[in-house]
Design a protein around this motif. Structure first.
Motif, mmCIF file in Angstrom:
data_model
loop_
_atom_site.group_PDB
_atom_site.id
_atom_site.type_symbol
_atom_site.label_atom_id
_atom_site.label_comp_id
_atom_site.label_asym_id
_atom_site.label_seq_id
_atom_site.Cartn_x
_atom_site.Cartn_y
_atom_site.Cartn_z
ATOM 1 N N GLY A 1 5.796 5.264 -4.960
ATOM 2 C CA GLY A 1 6.221 3.887 -5.177
ATOM 3 C C GLY A 1 5.060 3.053 -5.681
ATOM 4 N N MET A 2 4.767 1.958 -5.002
ATOM 5 C CA MET A 2 3.643 1.107 -5.382
ATOM 6 C C MET A 2 2.328 1.836 -5.114
ATOM 7 S SD MET A 2 2.434 -2.570 -3.782
ATOM 8 C CE MET A 2 4.117 -3.003 -3.381
ATOM 9 N N ASP A 3 1.461 1.926 -6.126
ATOM 10 C CA ASP A 3 0.192 2.628 -5.898
ATOM 11 C C ASP A 3 -0.839 1.702 -5.252
ATOM 12 O OD1 ASP A 3 -0.943 1.034 -7.902
ATOM 13 O OD2 ASP A 3 -0.853 2.586 -9.434
ATOM 14 N N GLY A 4 -1.967 2.297 -4.870
ATOM 15 C CA GLY A 4 -2.987 1.539 -4.149
ATOM 16 C C GLY A 4 -3.593 0.412 -4.957
ATOM 17 N N VAL A 5 -3.710 0.611 -6.267
ATOM 18 C CA VAL A 5 -4.285 -0.434 -7.120
ATOM 19 C C VAL A 5 -3.398 -1.674 -7.122
ATOM 20 C CG1 VAL A 5 -4.897 -1.042 -9.492
ATOM 21 C CG2 VAL A 5 -5.557 1.179 -8.575
ATOM 22 N N GLU A 6 -2.103 -1.477 -7.311
ATOM 23 C CA GLU A 6 -1.172 -2.601 -7.323
ATOM 24 C C GLU A 6 -1.131 -3.291 -5.964
ATOM 25 O OE1 GLU A 6 1.356 -5.500 -8.417
ATOM 26 O OE2 GLU A 6 0.339 -4.071 -9.754
ATOM 27 N N PHE A 7 -1.172 -2.490 -4.902
ATOM 28 C CA PHE A 7 -1.159 -3.064 -3.550
ATOM 29 C C PHE A 7 -2.421 -3.893 -3.304
ATOM 30 C CE2 PHE A 7 -1.523 -2.298 1.216
ATOM 31 C CZ PHE A 7 -0.617 -3.309 1.522
ATOM 32 N N ALA A 8 -3.568 -3.382 -3.743
ATOM 33 C CA ALA A 8 -4.828 -4.115 -3.592
ATOM 34 C C ALA A 8 -4.775 -5.439 -4.345
ATOM 35 C CB ALA A 8 -5.997 -3.266 -4.085
ATOM 36 N N LYS A 9 -4.170 -5.436 -5.531
ATOM 37 C CA LYS A 9 -4.041 -6.672 -6.306
ATOM 38 C C LYS A 9 -3.193 -7.697 -5.555
ATOM 39 C CE LYS A 9 -4.500 -4.652 -10.953
ATOM 40 N NZ LYS A 9 -3.774 -4.358 -12.220
ATOM 41 N N ARG A 10 -2.132 -7.227 -4.919
ATOM 42 C CA ARG A 10 -1.282 -8.137 -4.145
ATOM 43 C C ARG A 10 -2.031 -8.725 -2.956
ATOM 44 N NH1 ARG A 10 5.027 -6.302 -3.839
ATOM 45 N NH2 ARG A 10 5.263 -5.535 -5.974
ATOM 46 N N ILE A 11 -2.821 -7.880 -2.297
ATOM 47 C CA ILE A 11 -3.604 -8.359 -1.148
ATOM 48 C C ILE A 11 -4.588 -9.434 -1.593
ATOM 49 C CG2 ILE A 11 -5.352 -7.690 0.555
ATOM 50 C CD1 ILE A 11 -3.971 -4.920 0.602
ATOM 51 N N ARG A 12 -5.278 -9.177 -2.694
ATOM 52 C CA ARG A 12 -6.261 -10.135 -3.184
ATOM 53 C C ARG A 12 -5.613 -11.379 -3.800
ATOM 54 N NH1 ARG A 12 -8.988 -8.405 -0.033
ATOM 55 N NH2 ARG A 12 -10.741 -6.965 -0.234
ATOM 56 N N GLY A 13 -4.351 -11.275 -4.187
ATOM 57 C CA GLY A 13 -3.670 -12.398 -4.809
ATOM 58 C C GLY A 13 -3.027 -13.357 -3.839
ATOM 59 N N SER A 14 -3.040 -13.023 -2.551
ATOM 60 C CA SER A 14 -2.425 -13.882 -1.537
ATOM 61 C C SER A 14 -3.496 -14.601 -0.728
ATOM 62 C CB SER A 14 -1.545 -13.047 -0.598
ATOM 63 O OG SER A 14 -1.167 -13.792 0.536
ATOM 64 N N THR B 1 -3.253 -15.593 2.189
ATOM 65 C CA THR B 1 -3.197 -15.121 3.582
ATOM 66 C C THR B 1 -4.016 -13.855 3.779
ATOM 67 O OG1 THR B 1 -0.981 -16.046 3.810
ATOM 68 C CG2 THR B 1 -1.663 -14.433 5.464
ATOM 69 N N THR B 2 -4.036 -12.973 2.764
ATOM 70 C CA THR B 2 -4.625 -11.644 2.933
ATOM 71 C C THR B 2 -5.878 -11.393 2.090
ATOM 72 O OG1 THR B 2 -3.172 -10.748 1.202
ATOM 73 C CG2 THR B 2 -2.381 -10.653 3.475
ATOM 74 N N ARG B 3 -6.250 -12.325 1.236
ATOM 75 C CA ARG B 3 -7.302 -12.038 0.252
ATOM 76 C C ARG B 3 -8.671 -11.706 0.868
ATOM 77 N NH1 ARG B 3 -7.346 -17.998 -2.266
ATOM 78 N NH2 ARG B 3 -5.624 -16.965 -3.361
ATOM 79 N N LYS B 4 -8.895 -12.137 2.107
ATOM 80 C CA LYS B 4 -10.195 -11.897 2.729
ATOM 81 C C LYS B 4 -10.256 -10.598 3.538
ATOM 82 C CE LYS B 4 -11.646 -16.739 2.985
ATOM 83 N NZ LYS B 4 -12.115 -17.839 3.883
ATOM 84 N N ILE B 5 -9.128 -9.871 3.625
ATOM 85 C CA ILE B 5 -9.136 -8.614 4.384
ATOM 86 C C ILE B 5 -9.944 -7.570 3.618
ATOM 87 C CG2 ILE B 5 -7.735 -6.753 5.349
ATOM 88 C CD1 ILE B 5 -5.394 -8.696 5.492
ATOM 89 N N PRO B 6 -10.965 -6.969 4.218
ATOM 90 C CA PRO B 6 -11.755 -5.934 3.524
ATOM 91 C C PRO B 6 -10.906 -4.700 3.210
ATOM 92 C CG PRO B 6 -12.893 -6.739 5.486
ATOM 93 C CD PRO B 6 -11.495 -7.257 5.561
ATOM 94 N N ILE B 7 -11.184 -4.095 2.064
ATOM 95 C CA ILE B 7 -10.455 -2.903 1.628
ATOM 96 C C ILE B 7 -11.438 -1.785 1.294
ATOM 97 C CG2 ILE B 7 -8.922 -1.914 -0.120
ATOM 98 C CD1 ILE B 7 -7.819 -4.740 -0.600
ATOM 99 N N ILE B 8 -11.179 -0.597 1.828
ATOM 100 C CA ILE B 8 -11.902 0.607 1.415
ATOM 101 C C ILE B 8 -10.916 1.502 0.679
ATOM 102 C CG2 ILE B 8 -13.134 2.682 2.151
ATOM 103 C CD1 ILE B 8 -14.179 1.178 4.544
ATOM 104 N N MET B 9 -11.173 1.741 -0.607
ATOM 105 C CA MET B 9 -10.325 2.644 -1.386
ATOM 106 C C MET B 9 -10.721 4.079 -1.068
ATOM 107 S SD MET B 9 -8.223 0.798 -3.332
ATOM 108 C CE MET B 9 -7.687 1.914 -4.626
#
Length: 231
Positions: free
Chosen positions: A58-71, A73-81
């Motif tokens: 379904g939605m890949d990690g890149v698209e999901f990361a973009k959504r996280i950074r685009g909100s 509410t969630t843009r400050k959550i650290p992400i490890i790919m």
């Protein structure tokens, strides 16, 4: 106060491997086999960090990361790919979309834990779960013990979390709302007067060691913990 780590990984064996190692390191692992399910999890409770696989159904990690950074509410959550894509271009793409770190498979669980702790030390040191020594006090988040000169101090669970937050962020003034957000999380039924009540209880607890005056009231704002030099 264990940090909650959301693992978004569609290979169940890898998901469980990461979750087991996180649990052993004192973190609270949250499992998700897809980005879509991870979104539902985040809507209910924000994790402190996300481990995100690149290739997902379904939605890949890149698209999901973009959504996280685009909100907001969630843009400050650290992400490890975490991905099998080891090419430099892919690594740069992952970092450019907002990932804080990038690891390739196969990976070392110990190295992953070390990287998680390094990110949390920068963003939320109170969540790393390592003993803190300061002002004659030692606070151990894993054992959930506070000591002074090797003598155990009786302290309530909320006051323990509050002191953990202050000792992890010494000499910084925080508003009551900031303290509520960091210590209590997203609990709308709690107001800023709750902070004053627990600050008083924390000071009463520390009176037995003579360190109660280190919790300073910042007029018009909130509170800070004063760190004594060389402690």
């Amino acid at each position: 106060m264990a940090a909650s780590i959301l693992i978004v990984e569609d290979e169940e064996s890898i998901l469980e491997l990461i979750a087991i190692n996180l649990h052993q390191a004192g973190f609270n692992p949250i499992r998700s086999l897809s980005a879509e399910f991870a979104e539902k999890i985040i809507q209910k409770n924000l994790p402190d960090l996300i481990i995100l696989d690149w290739m997902l159904p379904g939605m890949d990690g890149v698209e999901f990361a973009k959504r996280i950074r685009g909100s907001s509410t969630t843009r400050k959550i650290p992400i490890i790919m975490l991905t099998a894509k080891s090419e430099e271009d892919n690594k740069l793409k992952g970092l450019n979309i907002g990932a804080d770190d990038y690891m390739t498979k196969p990976f070392s669980p110990k190295e992953l834990i070390a990287r998680i702790k390094a990110i949390l030390r920068r963003n939320a040191p109170e969540l790393v779960n390592e003993p803190i020594n300061m002002n004659g006090l030692e606070l151990d988040p894993i054992k959930y013990v506070l000591t002074n000169n090797d003598k155990i101090i009786s302290i309530g669970p909320t006051e323990f979390k509050l002191l953990n937050f202050f000792m992890s962020n010494p000499n910084i003034a925080f508003s009551r709302n900031q303290i509520l957000d960091k210590v209590w999380g997203n609990k709308s039924d709690i107001d800023d007067r709750t902070v004053d009540v627990h600050i008083k209880r924390l000071r009463d607890t520390l009176k037995h060691t003579g360190q109660h005056s280190l919790i300073k009231t910042v007029r018009g704002l909130g509170y800070r913990l004063e760190k004594i030099e060389n402690s």
